[in-house]
Design an enzyme around this catalytic site. Sequence first.
Site, mmCIF file in Angstrom:
data_model
loop_
_atom_site.group_PDB
_atom_site.id
_atom_site.type_symbol
_atom_site.label_atom_id
_atom_site.label_comp_id
_atom_site.label_asym_id
_atom_site.label_seq_id
_atom_site.Cartn_x
_atom_site.Cartn_y
_atom_site.Cartn_z
ATOM 1 N N GLU A 90 33.229 45.605 35.007
ATOM 2 C CA GLU A 90 33.575 44.566 35.976
ATOM 3 C C GLU A 90 32.623 43.395 35.813
ATOM 4 O O GLU A 90 31.624 43.289 36.500
ATOM 5 C CB GLU A 90 33.528 45.096 37.421
ATOM 6 N N SER A 91 32.895 42.550 34.817
ATOM 7 C CA SER A 91 32.211 41.263 34.590
ATOM 8 C C SER A 91 30.965 41.359 33.707
ATOM 9 O O SER A 91 31.029 41.981 32.660
ATOM 10 C CB SER A 91 31.956 40.531 35.902
ATOM 11 N N CYS A 105 33.174 42.015 39.710
ATOM 12 C CA CYS A 105 34.423 41.789 40.432
ATOM 13 C C CYS A 105 34.931 43.112 41.001
ATOM 14 O O CYS A 105 34.184 44.070 41.122
ATOM 15 C CB CYS A 105 35.455 41.149 39.495
ATOM 16 N N SER A 261 37.095 39.951 29.113
ATOM 17 C CA SER A 261 35.768 39.453 29.460
ATOM 18 C C SER A 261 35.072 38.947 28.208
ATOM 19 O O SER A 261 35.259 39.483 27.112
ATOM 20 C CB SER A 261 34.916 40.544 30.107
ATOM 21 N N HIS A 274 36.001 35.624 32.584
ATOM 22 C CA HIS A 274 36.653 36.876 33.003
ATOM 23 C C HIS A 274 38.064 36.560 33.472
ATOM 24 O O HIS A 274 38.273 35.579 34.198
ATOM 25 C CB HIS A 274 35.842 37.556 34.109
ATOM 26 N N GLU A 278 47.360 39.483 35.930
ATOM 27 C CA GLU A 278 48.575 39.991 36.563
ATOM 28 C C GLU A 278 49.225 38.948 37.470
ATOM 29 O O GLU A 278 48.553 38.278 38.254
ATOM 30 C CB GLU A 278 48.273 41.251 37.390
#
Length: 367
Positions: A90-91, A105, A261, A274, A278
């Site tokens: 996540e990032s 994130c 990322s 990042h 969707e």
Amino acid sequence: MEMTHPLLSLTFTNNQSPQTVAKLFTSMALSFSGFEGFEKRLELHFFGDDPMGLRKLDFFECIEQTLEAVQCTVVSAVGNAYLDAYVLSESSLFVYPKKIIIKTCGTTQLLKAITPLIFFAKTQLGLSLSSCRYTRGSFIFPLSQPFPHTSFNHEVSYLETTLPSDLCFRKASIMPSKSSSHAWHVFTATNPNSHLPYNAYTMEICMTSLDPLLAAKFFRLPDDGKTGDSAGKEMTELTGIDEINPNALVCDFAFNPCGYSMNGMDGEWYSTIHVTPEEGYSYASFECVGSMSDEVDIGDVLRKVVQIFRPGMMSVSTTCLGNDVWRKVAGAVEPVGMKLRTCAMDQFPDSGNVVFQTFTPLRRKSS
């Protein structure tokens, strides 16, 4: 009497309390939430004389333990003479000799990194915390966030009680825009003896409602047989991200089935991207640090970023002590179709000025 939710077929009976029903409806709402793209960003500076400083922290004992508390992992990494850069599940994470930047994130608990980082820096390296900065945008799915990220008030309370008392210059601010769903949250705390670089800046860009055709480039084909690193390299080249700063050393990663990322390193400066592509909650971020004395043309960088994503909404937060780099933003992005809608400014004790600008596409005249 019974009520049955038509979508989830959950049944509530009249002997259940209103609190229980509310919790069930909340869990139903969370089940429909998408991935939270908006990142939380934490920057910690330390006092110390060791030229390697924080880069000497043991990866397995310190970095991995800290990320476990945050609830994310390292998926790729690269380093140069100035810093180490990690792509996270996540990032991103950046480690300099005297500062650490973590950006995460999803539903990560970023602020839980503070205590272990202070502990490891002190006990292993003899470093003490000199300043803290925490920033984030407005969450797309705020009800999905765990404590202490359940509200900005909770985050500020957590920071106030977790940080050392000698970081006495403190300020929290929510910088608004015309859109209630786009605000910038800032908390800073500094030691009176801390000295941040005068001419450096940090720019954080958040983009939503990405152009669907451009966002589609961040999806992988089913069973493509590629690693996250090789698929990430292809996305970097396909989208033109490699042209934002051709001099940068790029570390990139493509997630499965979608998402991307990237960390770029150009000397002592970094950039990071990042992407959550969707439809319905598409999001992309671009962040860079630099100096007004650099050869990098920040206006050119901004134009390239907008053209790669074509967002329906974009916010730009610029933090600096002694320059007006934020003045270049509107002039750079308006020629590529983005119009400045709001601009807010605030000053933070010994932490510089923050300028928060929002943009939407120019309205085209009908023929």
